[in-house]
Write a protein that holds these residues in place. Structure first.
Motif, PDB file in Angstrom:
ATOM      1  N   TYR A   1     -10.546   2.469  -9.586  1.00 43.48           N
ATOM      2  CA  TYR A   1     -10.391   2.574  -8.127  1.00 43.48           C
ATOM      3  C   TYR A   1      -9.036   2.013  -7.682  1.00 43.48           C
ATOM      4  O   TYR A   1      -8.885   1.600  -6.541  1.00 43.48           O
ATOM      5  N   SER A   2      -8.097   1.984  -8.604  1.00 40.45           N
ATOM      6  CA  SER A   2      -6.836   1.313  -8.284  1.00 40.45           C
ATOM      7  C   SER A   2      -5.822   2.208  -7.592  1.00 40.45           C
ATOM      8  O   SER A   2      -4.763   1.726  -7.202  1.00 40.45           O
ATOM      9  N   ASP A   3      -6.141   3.503  -7.481  1.00 35.92           N
ATOM     10  CA  ASP A   3      -5.178   4.401  -6.845  1.00 35.92           C
ATOM     11  C   ASP A   3      -5.571   4.606  -5.379  1.00 35.92           C
ATOM     12  O   ASP A   3      -6.559   5.275  -5.078  1.00 35.92           O
ATOM     13  N   PRO A   4      -4.802   4.055  -4.450  1.00 34.63           N
ATOM     14  CA  PRO A   4      -5.180   4.156  -3.035  1.00 34.63           C
ATOM     15  C   PRO A   4      -5.192   5.592  -2.512  1.00 34.63           C
ATOM     16  O   PRO A   4      -5.924   5.894  -1.569  1.00 34.63           O
ATOM     17  N   SER A   5      -4.410   6.476  -3.118  1.00 34.80           N
ATOM     18  CA  SER A   5      -4.398   7.845  -2.600  1.00 34.80           C
ATOM     19  C   SER A   5      -5.702   8.576  -2.936  1.00 34.80           C
ATOM     20  O   SER A   5      -6.094   9.490  -2.232  1.00 34.80           O
ATOM     21  N   ARG A   6      -6.390   8.134  -3.989  1.00 32.68           N
ATOM     22  CA  ARG A   6      -7.655   8.779  -4.364  1.00 32.68           C
ATOM     23  C   ARG A   6      -8.843   8.157  -3.612  1.00 32.68           C
ATOM     24  O   ARG A   6      -9.858   8.804  -3.421  1.00 32.68           O
TER      25      ARG A   6
ATOM     26  N   LEU B   1       0.839  -1.196   0.000  1.00 30.75           N
ATOM     27  CA  LEU B   1       0.000   0.000   0.000  1.00 30.75           C
ATOM     28  C   LEU B   1       0.881   1.256   0.000  1.00 30.75           C
ATOM     29  O   LEU B   1       0.635   2.208  -0.768  1.00 30.75           O
ATOM     30  N   ALA B   2       1.919   1.226   0.859  1.00 29.49           N
ATOM     31  CA  ALA B   2       2.835   2.376   0.924  1.00 29.49           C
ATOM     32  C   ALA B   2       3.496   2.596  -0.433  1.00 29.49           C
ATOM     33  O   ALA B   2       3.631   3.730  -0.909  1.00 29.49           O
ATOM     34  N   GLU B   3       3.874   1.480  -1.071  1.00 29.39           N
ATOM     35  CA  GLU B   3       4.512   1.580  -2.404  1.00 29.39           C
ATOM     36  C   GLU B   3       3.571   2.226  -3.402  1.00 29.39           C
ATOM     37  O   GLU B   3       3.963   3.082  -4.191  1.00 29.39           O
ATOM     38  N   ARG B   4       2.318   1.774  -3.371  1.00 29.59           N
ATOM     39  CA  ARG B   4       1.342   2.260  -4.364  1.00 29.59           C
ATOM     40  C   ARG B   4       0.934   3.711  -4.116  1.00 29.59           C
ATOM     41  O   ARG B   4       0.616   4.438  -5.051  1.00 29.59           O
ATOM     42  N   ILE B   5       0.938   4.119  -2.829  1.00 24.92           N
ATOM     43  CA  ILE B   5       0.619   5.523  -2.539  1.00 24.92           C
ATOM     44  C   ILE B   5       1.748   6.401  -3.078  1.00 24.92           C
ATOM     45  O   ILE B   5       1.510   7.450  -3.681  1.00 24.92           O
ATOM     46  N   ALA B   6       2.986   5.906  -2.887  1.00 21.90           N
ATOM     47  CA  ALA B   6       4.131   6.665  -3.385  1.00 21.90           C
ATOM     48  C   ALA B   6       4.150   6.682  -4.909  1.00 21.90           C
ATOM     49  O   ALA B   6       4.486   7.689  -5.536  1.00 21.90           O
ATOM     50  N   LEU B   7       3.808   5.582  -5.488  1.00 19.16           N
ATOM     51  CA  LEU B   7       3.855   5.483  -6.947  1.00 19.16           C
ATOM     52  C   LEU B   7       2.575   4.801  -7.453  1.00 19.16           C
ATOM     53  O   LEU B   7       2.491   3.588  -7.500  1.00 19.16           O
ATOM     54  N   PRO B   8       1.552   5.597  -7.815  1.00 21.68           N
ATOM     55  CA  PRO B   8       0.303   4.995  -8.289  1.00 21.68           C
ATOM     56  C   PRO B   8       0.527   4.142  -9.537  1.00 21.68           C
ATOM     57  O   PRO B   8       1.449   4.427 -10.307  1.00 21.68           O
ATOM     58  N   PRO B   9      -0.307   3.097  -9.712  1.00 21.20           N
ATOM     59  CA  PRO B   9      -0.086   2.190 -10.848  1.00 21.20           C
ATOM     60  C   PRO B   9      -0.309   2.877 -12.196  1.00 21.20           C
ATOM     61  O   PRO B   9      -1.134   3.787 -12.298  1.00 21.20           O
TER      62      PRO B   9
ATOM     63  N   THR C   1     -25.550   0.980 -20.981  1.00 20.61           N
ATOM     64  CA  THR C   1     -24.312   1.760 -20.911  1.00 20.61           C
ATOM     65  C   THR C   1     -23.264   0.853 -20.287  1.00 20.61           C
ATOM     66  O   THR C   1     -23.498   0.277 -19.216  1.00 20.61           O
ATOM     67  N   LEU C   2     -22.149   0.726 -20.960  1.00 19.61           N
ATOM     68  CA  LEU C   2     -21.087  -0.141 -20.426  1.00 19.61           C
ATOM     69  C   LEU C   2     -20.262   0.645 -19.414  1.00 19.61           C
ATOM     70  O   LEU C   2     -19.788   1.748 -19.700  1.00 19.61           O
ATOM     71  N   VAL C   3     -20.131   0.070 -18.233  1.00 18.68           N
ATOM     72  CA  VAL C   3     -19.307   0.688 -17.190  1.00 18.68           C
ATOM     73  C   VAL C   3     -18.140  -0.267 -16.924  1.00 18.68           C
ATOM     74  O   VAL C   3     -18.356  -1.413 -16.524  1.00 18.68           O
ATOM     75  N   LEU C   4     -16.949   0.190 -17.203  1.00 20.38           N
ATOM     76  CA  LEU C   4     -15.769  -0.649 -16.955  1.00 20.38           C
ATOM     77  C   LEU C   4     -15.126  -0.206 -15.653  1.00 20.38           C
ATOM     78  O   LEU C   4     -14.838   0.983 -15.465  1.00 20.38           O
ATOM     79  N   VAL C   5     -14.921  -1.183 -14.776  1.00 16.24           N
ATOM     80  CA  VAL C   5     -14.453  -0.844 -13.432  1.00 16.24           C
ATOM     81  C   VAL C   5     -13.115  -1.527 -13.136  1.00 16.24           C
ATOM     82  O   VAL C   5     -12.979  -2.729 -13.335  1.00 16.24           O
ATOM     83  N   SER C   6     -12.159  -0.727 -12.675  1.00 12.52           N
ATOM     84  CA  SER C   6     -10.937  -1.331 -12.135  1.00 12.52           C
ATOM     85  C   SER C   6     -11.126  -1.395 -10.638  1.00 12.52           C
ATOM     86  O   SER C   6     -11.179  -0.360  -9.966  1.00 12.52           O
ATOM     87  N   ALA C   7     -11.263  -2.586 -10.121  1.00 11.71           N
ATOM     88  CA  ALA C   7     -11.624  -2.785  -8.712  1.00 11.71           C
ATOM     89  C   ALA C   7     -10.512  -2.282  -7.792  1.00 11.71           C
ATOM     90  O   ALA C   7      -9.348  -2.194  -8.208  1.00 11.71           O
ATOM     91  N   PRO C   8     -10.870  -1.971  -6.537  1.00 12.48           N
ATOM     92  CA  PRO C   8      -9.842  -1.513  -5.595  1.00 12.48           C
ATOM     93  C   PRO C   8      -8.903  -2.650  -5.191  1.00 12.48           C
ATOM     94  O   PRO C   8      -9.227  -3.457  -4.315  1.00 12.48           O
ATOM     95  N   PHE C   9      -7.801  -2.726  -5.842  1.00 13.49           N
ATOM     96  CA  PHE C   9      -6.863  -3.831  -5.650  1.00 13.49           C
ATOM     97  C   PHE C   9      -5.472  -3.286  -5.960  1.00 13.49           C
ATOM     98  O   PHE C   9      -5.308  -2.529  -6.924  1.00 13.49           O
TER      99      PHE C   9
END
Lengths: 368, 512
Positions: free
Chosen positions: A320-325, A259-267, A293-301
């Motif tokens: 939803y893949s950016d933990p800082s957001r 999580l710390a890594e991803r907050i520092a550097l979002p995917p 309407t197609l909704v494409l979701v990147s899950a929180p992971f």
């Protein structure tokens, strides 16, 4: 004109070799033709295997008739994380009434989820409002323990086999970066044996292997053979399947570090490969066909890179893949394990998802 | 991938066997040198046998080399018994031949008998012996002061022990010279098509084959493919399906009606025949593809006209072994009538015990022994009576089959154990099932084990079996052109796989 002068008769040995080679190729071909002919006949007359949960969910969706107008499709991150009742309540609060059905299935990624979607929609007459799809690239490599489970066999039809075949030759990041020959070769050698497994699943499913025995024993003993049906909740959300646990111990430590890594550097964002993009386009086409309407979701992971669609026109893309957001979706207290939310986390995620869709549908005010 | 394929016992009916066999077959015929071929087959045979015991090779060998004994699966060292048996019989053969006196020869053969039967007895019968001694001690009101020893039975030990014994006995009887080539003997004992569940091949029939380099042109590929396919059909499609019905009944015979007892017994008769003869057909076909011939094991036993006839047609390799090495060694029929009957009874009792360490097997063997005696007496007393002969023309087969079915009930009724503890005795199950089957008294049981449609299925199977016994079905496929044969075989496999069970039942004779 003397034919033999221009076309000499091969010596005896050559003829023997040619005959042997023709037999070597021709006889297995004849065998395959005989096998395929009967396999095809059985395929057209005998129903396929029942797959635990998959068949149950599809049947439950069909049983609901056209009452549902929103379909939630994806892997376990949809199956256990999007609560239809929460989602519908949040949408209604935003003035968009929906009635959603959770068609998510544990371990189901493209192309399996596309197949389930096709099966679910084949009897649909009324248009859908939303088709919410978890955005994942094609996954050809099956988990060892899942390989011979009925849900995986169930999804192997000719179209899916074609996808797996194309996946052999397409490196998973080929649209984003230049793939070195050695990396490509490694990919091919990894995926070819996997294709053999898919091919066996395909033959098993399409030629209805073991179905005769199951049906015969069912009629003899009066008890259904194979997978027993499992009552599906009306909205497709198996509440009881959620293990009551919380992220802890070594897994929690690993999660915190990542999580710390991803907050520092979002995917970063990536488009994967052509095959995965085609799968998204297939879903887009399905959504268009059913007026959704197609909704494409990147899950929180916590991912290293986020897969998304290249041709996003007319599609709502939610990431939803950016933990800082989205810190509320990444709180360790709301995590059941590294990749999944707890029941409380799932409720938050369902509402967040509904809010995001409603937000995306708001007409944009042109900037002055 | 290979490690994963060998991670559990390889059954002939499984798909992975096909590609494992394709490698063995391809390599075997690609090698030109006879010794190299035999070395290859020996290695393949031991690898095949070893995978019944060691679990996943990718985990086993690192654990073995690291000395993590506790992590190794139970019975992992049993494949060494096969080498031990081979080495000992090799030495015994040479010892017998090299012995200067008749006494010396006898000492060697007795040593072979003691060691071979001792190993078999320990692994197979120690638990049975201990259980019975414990029961007697408890019956006397005493408390046994020892802990029961858990012994795991090595697969195929009864088969390869009898096979290696046949070698020692034949050398002793001067029917066969001692084998000086260890490779030949090792291959004879470990040859993978028959090592786990027979047929019990005699040294006299197999060893001469190891001295001739087989030729591909002598292999009847079409016949082998059909035989393997037939074996698969019998085992997977018929045996396992019938087995599901009989298993339901024998799990709780008191719940079912008398008609159910009949259905279950007929299904079990079909299951055990299809299971064992199907396995044998596949084993023979595999051996033939490699250029070796195994002996036949079945000859339509359910069409036998007497119990004597039945034992000439059922598990022929075992019954002929028992006749040649036990019955004749006991004196056979070279004595009074009573002496002959005693020998017959002993042979059949031991034959029953060979199948497993249980009183129900002993009883099963004993009943067959008694039936052989009764039949002998009957023949002697009714010889020349035309009316009896006329009646027997119609009654002999059904009466024999009825008797065989009765004995199958006893054979099938084994103790039900949960966690090693007997929760239900075999004789209790047998008693209930026999009461229903013979007396039509189900003791209050009314449930039906399956739909009456089973009668049609059983009748159809019997009709096919009869047609096959008359060779009506065994020739037409030879007349087809090669391409049509391949297509028909492909179609046949599609149908067979359609009817195969999702999970195979273990071969019944693997437990013996």
């Amino acid at each position: 004109m003397n034919q033999s002068a221009t076309c000499p008769i091969p010596p005896r040995d050559w003829r023997r070799w040619i005959r042997t080679a023709l037999m070597g190729l021709g006889l297995p071909l004849c065998f395959a033709v005989g096998f395929a002919a009967i396999g095809w006949a059985l395929h057209s007359r005998v129903p396929p295997i029942r797959a635990r949960k998959v068949s149950d969910k599809i049947e439950a969706f069909h049983a609901g008739g056209d009452a549902f107008d929103t379909l939630l499709v994806g892997s376990s991150r949809t199956a256990v994380q999007i609560v239809p009742s929460e989602f519908d309540a949040a949408m209604a609060a935003r003035g968009i009434p929906t009635r959603s059905f959770n068609l998510g299935l544990e371990g189901f990624r493209p192309p399996d989820d596309t197949m389930v979607l096709e099966r679910a929609l084949e009897k649909r007459t009324k248009p859908l409002k939303f088709l919410v799809v978890e955005c994942n690239p094609v996954e050809s490599v099956l988990e060892k323990e899942d390989r011979w489970t009925s849900p995986y066999i169930f999804t192997h039809d000719a179209r899916r086999l074609g996808v797996y075949w194309r996946q052999i030759w397409a490196h998973e990041r080929s649209l984003d970066m230049k793939i070195r020959f050695t990396a490509h070769l490694k990919h091919v050698t990894n995926y070819l044996p996997e294709f053999v497994v898919h091919f066996r699943h395909f033959v098993w499913n399409e030629c209805r292997i073991s179905r005769g025995s199951q049906l015969l024993l069912a009629s003899l003993t009066g008890q259904p053979q194979g997978e027993k049906p499992r009552a599906c909740p009306p909205d497709g959300f198996y509440v009881k399947d959620r293990p009551k646990k919380i992220l802890q111990g070594a897994e929690l430590t690993r999660y915190r570090r990542k999580l710390a890594e991803r907050i520092a550097l979002p995917p970063g964002i990536g488009h994967g490969d052509r095959v995965s993009q085609d799968e998204l386009l297939a879903k887009k086409a399905l959504a268009e066909r059913h007026g959704a309407t197609l909704v494409l979701v990147s899950a929180p992971f916590l991912k290293d890179w986020v897969f998304t669609i290249r041709e996003a026109d007319g599609v709502i893309v939610l990431d939803y893949s950016d933990p800082s957001r989205f810190p509320e979706l990444y709180s360790p207290g709301g995590r059941m394990d590294f990749g999944h939310l707890t029941a409380a986390g799932a409720r938050i995620y369902s509402r967040t998802l509904a809010d995001s869709i409603a937000e995306a549908l708001k007409p944009r005010t042109p900037s002055p | 991938m290979i490690a994963a394929a060998l991670a559990r016992p390889v059954l002939f009916v499984e798909f992975r066997f096909l590609w494992i066999f394709a490698i063995i077959l391809g390599m075997h015929w690609a090698l030109r040198n006879h010794t190299a071929r035999k070395v290859w087959l020996l290695l393949a045979s031991h690898a095949f046998y070893t995978c019944f015991f060691i679990g996943n090779p990718a985990e086993f060998f690192p654990n073995l080399f690291a000395g993590k004994w506790a992590a190794l699966p139970e019975g992992w060292w049993f494949p060494a018994l096969l080498w031990f048996s081979t080495g000992m019989d090799y030495a015994v053969g040479l010892g017998i031949e090299g012995a200067k006196t008749e006494r010396g020869r006898k000492i060697w053969v007795v040593a072979s008998l003691i060691v071979n039967l001792g190993v078999l007895g320990f692994f197979k019968y120690y638990g049975f012996f201990e259980e019975n001694v414990r029961a007697v001690v408890e019956w006397l009101g005493l408390t046994p002061g020892w802990e029961p020893l858990r012994i795991f039975l090595p697969y195929g030990i009864s088969f390869y022990t009898f096979q290696s014994l046949s070698y020692s006995l034949e050398v002793y009887r001067r029917h066969l010279p001692a084998e000086r080539n260890f490779l030949n003997l090792a291959m004879f004992i470990a040859f993978f098509p028959q090592v786990v569940a027979g047929p019990i091949v005699r040294a006299m029939t197999f060893l001469p084959q190891t001295r001739i380099n087989p030729l591909w042109k002598n292999v009847d590929v079409r016949g082998c493919l059909i035989l393997f396919f037939t074996g698969f059909l019998k085992k997977a499609c018929i045996g396992d399906t019938l087995g599901t019905v009989s298993d339901s009944y024998f799990a709780a015979p008191e719940s079912y009606s008398a008609v159910s007892a009949w259905i279950a017994t007929l299904c079990y008769a079909g299951q055990i025949y299809c299971d064992f003869s199907g396995y044998t057909d596949m084993a023979i076909a595999i051996a033939r593809m490699l250029g070796y011939e195994l002996c036949a094991n079945f000859n339509f036993p359910y069409f036998s006209a007497s119990v004597t006839d039945f034992w000439r047609r059922w598990h022929i390799s075992l019954s002929s072994w028992l006749r040649d090495y036990l019955y004749i060694s006991l004196g056979g029929n070279r004595g009074s009538k009573l002496f002959t009957y005693r020998n017959m009874l002993i042979t059949m009792l031991l034959g029953g015990l060979w199948h497993g360490a249980s009183w129900t097997f002993v009883l099963w063997g004993g009943l067959h022994g008694l039936a052989l005696i009764v039949h002998r007496e009957w023949v002697a007393r009714t010889n020349g009576i035309a009316a009896v002969r006329a009646a027997m023309r119609w009654l002999a087969v059904p009466v024999t089959f009825y008797w065989i079915c009765i004995t199958w009930i006893i054979f099938r009724s084994q103790d039900v154990r949960i966690g090693g503890e007997v929760v239900r005795h075999g004789y209790d199950i047998a008693g209930q099932a026999l009461r229903s089957f013979v007396l039509f008294d189900a003791n209050g049981g009314t449930k039906s084990v399956c739909d009456p449609m089973i009668w049609w299925i059983l009748a159809a199977l019997a009709a096919v079996h009869f047609a096959n016994s008359r060779r009506w079905l065994s020739r037409w496929w030879r007349l087809l052109p090669a391409w049509a044969f391949a297509a028909v075989l492909g179609a046949g496999w599609a149908l067979a796989l359609f009817m195969k069970p999702t999970v195979y039942k273990q071969f019944i004779y693997f437990q013996f």
